[in-house]
Design an enzyme around this catalytic site. Structure first.
Site, PDB file in Angstrom:
ATOM      1  N   GLU A 124       0.826  -1.221   0.000  1.00 42.14           N
ATOM      2  CA  GLU A 124       0.000   0.000   0.000  1.00 42.14           C
ATOM      3  C   GLU A 124       0.854   1.262   0.000  1.00 42.14           C
ATOM      4  O   GLU A 124       1.602   1.521   0.948  1.00 42.14           O
ATOM      5  CB  GLU A 124      -0.919  -0.013   1.238  1.00 42.14           C
ATOM      6  CG  GLU A 124      -1.837   1.196   1.333  1.00 42.14           C
ATOM      7  CD  GLU A 124      -2.793   1.128   2.517  1.00 42.14           C
ATOM      8  OE1 GLU A 124      -2.729   0.159   3.308  1.00 42.14           O
ATOM      9  OE2 GLU A 124      -3.600   2.063   2.665  1.00 42.14           O
ATOM     10  N   ASP A 167      -5.482   2.978  -1.795  1.00 49.46           N
ATOM     11  CA  ASP A 167      -6.301   3.579  -0.745  1.00 49.46           C
ATOM     12  C   ASP A 167      -6.788   4.918  -1.284  1.00 49.46           C
ATOM     13  O   ASP A 167      -5.983   5.737  -1.742  1.00 49.46           O
ATOM     14  CB  ASP A 167      -5.456   3.756   0.528  1.00 49.46           C
ATOM     15  CG  ASP A 167      -6.248   4.315   1.703  1.00 49.46           C
ATOM     16  OD1 ASP A 167      -6.945   5.335   1.510  1.00 49.46           O
ATOM     17  OD2 ASP A 167      -6.156   3.760   2.806  1.00 49.46           O
ATOM     18  N   HIS A 212      -4.990   8.156  -0.369  1.00 53.59           N
ATOM     19  CA  HIS A 212      -3.532   8.211  -0.460  1.00 53.59           C
ATOM     20  C   HIS A 212      -2.992   8.846  -1.731  1.00 53.59           C
ATOM     21  O   HIS A 212      -1.892   8.549  -2.175  1.00 53.59           O
ATOM     22  CB  HIS A 212      -2.951   6.804  -0.299  1.00 53.59           C
ATOM     23  CG  HIS A 212      -3.071   6.289   1.097  1.00 53.59           C
ATOM     24  ND1 HIS A 212      -2.388   5.198   1.562  1.00 53.59           N
ATOM     25  CD2 HIS A 212      -3.799   6.740   2.145  1.00 53.59           C
ATOM     26  CE1 HIS A 212      -2.696   4.977   2.839  1.00 53.59           C
ATOM     27  NE2 HIS A 212      -3.562   5.906   3.209  1.00 53.59           N
ATOM     28  N   HIS A 234      -8.526   0.064  -0.567  1.00 51.75           N
ATOM     29  CA  HIS A 234      -8.876   0.575   0.756  1.00 51.75           C
ATOM     30  C   HIS A 234      -9.827   1.727   0.491  1.00 51.75           C
ATOM     31  O   HIS A 234      -9.396   2.839   0.184  1.00 51.75           O
ATOM     32  CB  HIS A 234      -7.635   1.060   1.514  1.00 51.75           C
ATOM     33  CG  HIS A 234      -7.063   0.005   2.400  1.00 51.75           C
ATOM     34  ND1 HIS A 234      -6.080   0.254   3.320  1.00 51.75           N
ATOM     35  CD2 HIS A 234      -7.387  -1.305   2.525  1.00 51.75           C
ATOM     36  CE1 HIS A 234      -5.795  -0.871   3.957  1.00 51.75           C
ATOM     37  NE2 HIS A 234      -6.567  -1.830   3.493  1.00 51.75           N
ATOM     38  N   ASP A 260      -5.898  12.748   4.260  1.00 50.29           N
ATOM     39  CA  ASP A 260      -6.242  11.335   4.427  1.00 50.29           C
ATOM     40  C   ASP A 260      -6.996  11.155   5.746  1.00 50.29           C
ATOM     41  O   ASP A 260      -6.543  10.473   6.655  1.00 50.29           O
ATOM     42  CB  ASP A 260      -4.939  10.526   4.416  1.00 50.29           C
ATOM     43  CG  ASP A 260      -5.173   9.029   4.493  1.00 50.29           C
ATOM     44  OD1 ASP A 260      -6.255   8.576   4.065  1.00 50.29           O
ATOM     45  OD2 ASP A 260      -4.276   8.321   4.973  1.00 50.29           O
TER      46      ASP A 260
HETATM   47  C1  RNT Z   1      -2.702   4.385   6.608  1.00 53.28           C
HETATM   48  C2  RNT Z   1      -3.186   3.272   5.755  1.00 53.28           C
HETATM   49  C3  RNT Z   1      -3.406   1.972   6.462  1.00 53.28           C
HETATM   50  C4  RNT Z   1      -4.122   2.116   7.779  1.00 53.28           C
HETATM   51  C5  RNT Z   1      -4.587   0.821   8.390  1.00 53.28           C
HETATM   52  C6  RNT Z   1      -4.932   0.969   9.822  1.00 53.28           C
HETATM   53  O1  RNT Z   1      -2.708   5.592   5.976  1.00 53.28           O
HETATM   54  O2  RNT Z   1      -4.336   3.652   5.076  1.00 53.28           O
HETATM   55  O3  RNT Z   1      -4.080   1.104   5.608  1.00 53.28           O
HETATM   56  O4  RNT Z   1      -5.215   2.962   7.676  1.00 53.28           O
HETATM   57  O5  RNT Z   1      -3.673  -0.162   8.166  1.00 53.28           O
HETATM   58 ZN    ZN Z   2      -5.296   2.133   3.929  1.00 50.84          ZN
END
Ligand code: RNT
Ligand code: ZN
Length: 418
Positions: free
Chosen positions: A225, A258, A261, A285, A293
Site C-alpha cells: 500500500e 487507498d 492516499h 482501501h 487522508d
Molecule cells: C494508513 C493506511 C493503512 C491504515 C490501516 C490501519 O494511511 O491507510 O491502511 O489505515 O492499516
Molecule cells: Zn489504507
C-alpha cells in the site's frame, strides 16, 4: 407499496435497458467486501490498549462506547454485520492478536495468537484478511520501519511482516478463502531529505528479503500500500505510489489503492484499469479523504459509484479485492461500520444494474451522444427499490429501520461501558 411490488415494477423498467435485476443482485451478494476491524476501537488493538496511535494516522473524536477487548469488538462487529447485506470478510491487524494476557513481540506473532479469530470467523461464516502493524510501537518511533537505517530495527520489521504473511496463509487455508496480507508502513521524512534514493533502496532490499519467503498463493496473497504523505512525514513518503508500482511488478504482488492516499484531484476509479493492465490484482482501501487522508466514513458519492462501476465495466470482479479503511471516533462506531459498508454495497449494486452492454456498444460505435444521454437518464431510475429489495432478500434492515436498532444497542450496550 410493498418492497416486492416496487421491485417487480423496477424489474420491468431495467429490463427495457437489457438489465436483469435478479442476476445483478445475485452477483453483488457474492462479492466479498472486507470490513476493517479497526473502526470498532479507533485502531487501538489489544496488544497495549493504552498505547498511542502513531505512524501519521489519526482518529479524532471521543464518542462513548468503544470496544475495549476482543469480546466487545466481536460483539459490536456482529451487531453491525447484521445490518449489512452481502458476503463479508474481516480485516484484522496484527495488534488485534489474542495473546491471552501474555506479552508477545511483533516479530514473534504466530497462528496460535489468531486461532480464536479463525474459530469465530468459521462460526459466523466470515472470511479474514490480515495486516502487519508497522506503527504504534517503540521501534517505529523514529518514523522508519522496513526502511530503517538500523539493520536490527529493520530486521525486526522484516520478521514481523514475514510472520504476518504466514498468519494470512493460515487464515486462507483454514477458511477456504484466500486471505490478503496488506503491507502498509508509515516510513517518511518530516523535512526535506537529501538521500531519498538510499532510503528507498533500503526499503527495496527489505521487500526482496520478505518476498524471498514463499507462501501458498491459494491461501495468501500479498498487497503493498502506497501513500502520498502522513502527519509528521510530509516531505517524503518512502513507499510512494511509483515505488510500490515497481515493487508490485517485481514481486508479482497486488497493489493496494487507498482512496485517501493520492493528491486531492486524483481518483482511484481511474487507476484500477491502468494498474490491472500490468498487475495481477488490486486491493482497495475504500475511504473518504476530506482535505487530507482523514479516513471519514464512506458515503454514497460519485467516486464510490465510479470505483464500483470501473470494477464492473472492466470485468475485474475477480481481480479487485474490496476492502474498507476508515475510522471515525466522533460518532457511533457501529453506525460508521453500517453506514460505510452499506454504502459500499449500494455502490456495487449501482454498478451491477448499469446497462453496461448497451453503453459500451454506444462507445464502440462512436455514439458518445447516446452514451452521455443514457448515463444521465439512468441516474433517476428506481434504484432505491432495488436496494430495498436486496436488503430484504439478505435479511438485513430495509431503509432507515436499522437506525433505531443501532440506537437501542448504543443505550443497552455501548453506554454501559464506562
Ligand atoms: C494508513 C493506511 C493503512 C491504515 C490501516 C490501519 O494511511 O491507510 O491502511 O489505515 O492499516
Ligand atoms: Zn489504507
Amino acid at each position: 407499496m410493498s418492497v416486492e411490488r416496487r421491485y417487480t415494477e423496477a424489474k420491468e423498467v431495467y429490463a427495457k435497458l437489457g438489465v436483469d435485476l435478479d442476476a445483478a443482485i445475485a452477483s453483488v451478494a457474492e462479492t466479498p467486501v472486507s470490513i476493517h476491524c479497526w473502526q470498532g476501537d479507533d485502531v487501538t488493538g489489544f496488544e497495549s490498549p493504552d498505547g498511542d496511535l502513531t505512524g501519521g494516522i489519526q482518529t479524532t473524536g471521543n464518542y462513548p462506547g468503544k470496544a475495549r477487548n476482543i469480546d466487545e469488538l466481536r460483539r459490536d462487529f456482529e451487531f453491525a454485520a447484521g445490518m449489512i447485506p452481502g458476503k463479508k470478510k474481516v480485516s484484522l491487524h496484527a495488534i488485534y492478536l489474542d495473546a491471552q494476557g501474555k506479552k508477545v513481540e511483533r516479530n514473534e506473532i504466530g497462528c496460535e495468537h489468531f486461532a480464536s479469530w479463525v474459530q469465530w470467523a468459521k462460526e459466523k461464516g466470515l472470511g479474514l484478511d490480515f495486516n502487519p502493524t508497522c506503527f504504534s510501537h517503540p521501534l517505529s518511533a523514529d518514523g522508519f520501519t522496513l526502511s530503517n537505517s538500523d539493520p536490527a530495527v529493520r530486521k525486526f520489521w522484516i520478521d514481523h511482516v514475514i510472520a504476518s504473511r504466514k498468519i494470512s496463509e493460515y487464515f486462507g487455508r483454514e477458511l477456504g478463502m484466500t486471505s490478503i496480507n496488506n503491507i502498509w508502513i508509515p516510513d517518511g521524512f518530516k523535512d526535506i531529505p537529501v538521500n531519498r534514493a538510499k532510503t528507498r533502496q533500503i526499503l527495496a532490499e527489505a521487500y526482496d528479503e520478505i518476498f524471498r519467503v514463499k507462501t501458498d498463493d491459494r491461501y495468501n496473497l500479498d498487497a503493498v500500500e502506497s501513500k502520498v504523505f502522513g502527519i509528521g512525514a510530509e516531505s517524503a513518503t518512502i513507499g510512494s505510489h511509483e515505488f510500490y508500482m515497481g515493487c508490485a511488478m517485481k514481486h508479482n504482488v497486488l497493489l493496494t489503492l487507498d482512496t485517501g492516499h493520492f493528491h486531492p484531484t486524483e481518483v482511484v476509479s481511474d487507476k484500477i484499469s491502468s494498474v490491472l493492465t500490468y498487475l495481477p490484482g488490486v486491493m482497495l482501501h475504500v475511504s473518504r479523504p476530506v482535505r487530507w487522508d482523514s479516513d471519514h466514513v464512506v458515503i454514497f458519492d460519485d467516486e464510490l459509484k465510479a470505483i464500483a462501476s470501473e470494477i464492473k465495466r472492466g470485468g475485474f470482479e475477480k481481480r479487485v479485492n474490496i476492502g474498507l479503511d476508515f475510522f471515525d471516533a466522533s460518532i457511533n462506531r457501529i453506525a460508521c461500520w453500517a453506514i460505510g459498508s452499506r454504502n459500499m454495497q449500494k455502490a456495487l449494486l449501482w454498478a451491477a444494474v448499469e446497462p453496461v452492454a448497451m453503453l459500451q456498444k454506444f462507445e464502440a460505435e462512436g455514439d458518445f451522444t447516446s452514451r452521455l444521454a443514457y448515463l444521465e437518464e439512468i441516474k433517476t431510475l428506481p434504484f432505491g427499490d432495488v436496494w430495498d429489495y436486496y436488503c430484504a432478500s439478505q435479511n438485513v434492515p430495509v431503509g432507515d429501520s436499522w437506525i433505531a436498532d443501532m440506537k437501542k444497542y448504543e443505550k443497552d450496550v455501548l453506554l454501559m461501558r464506562k
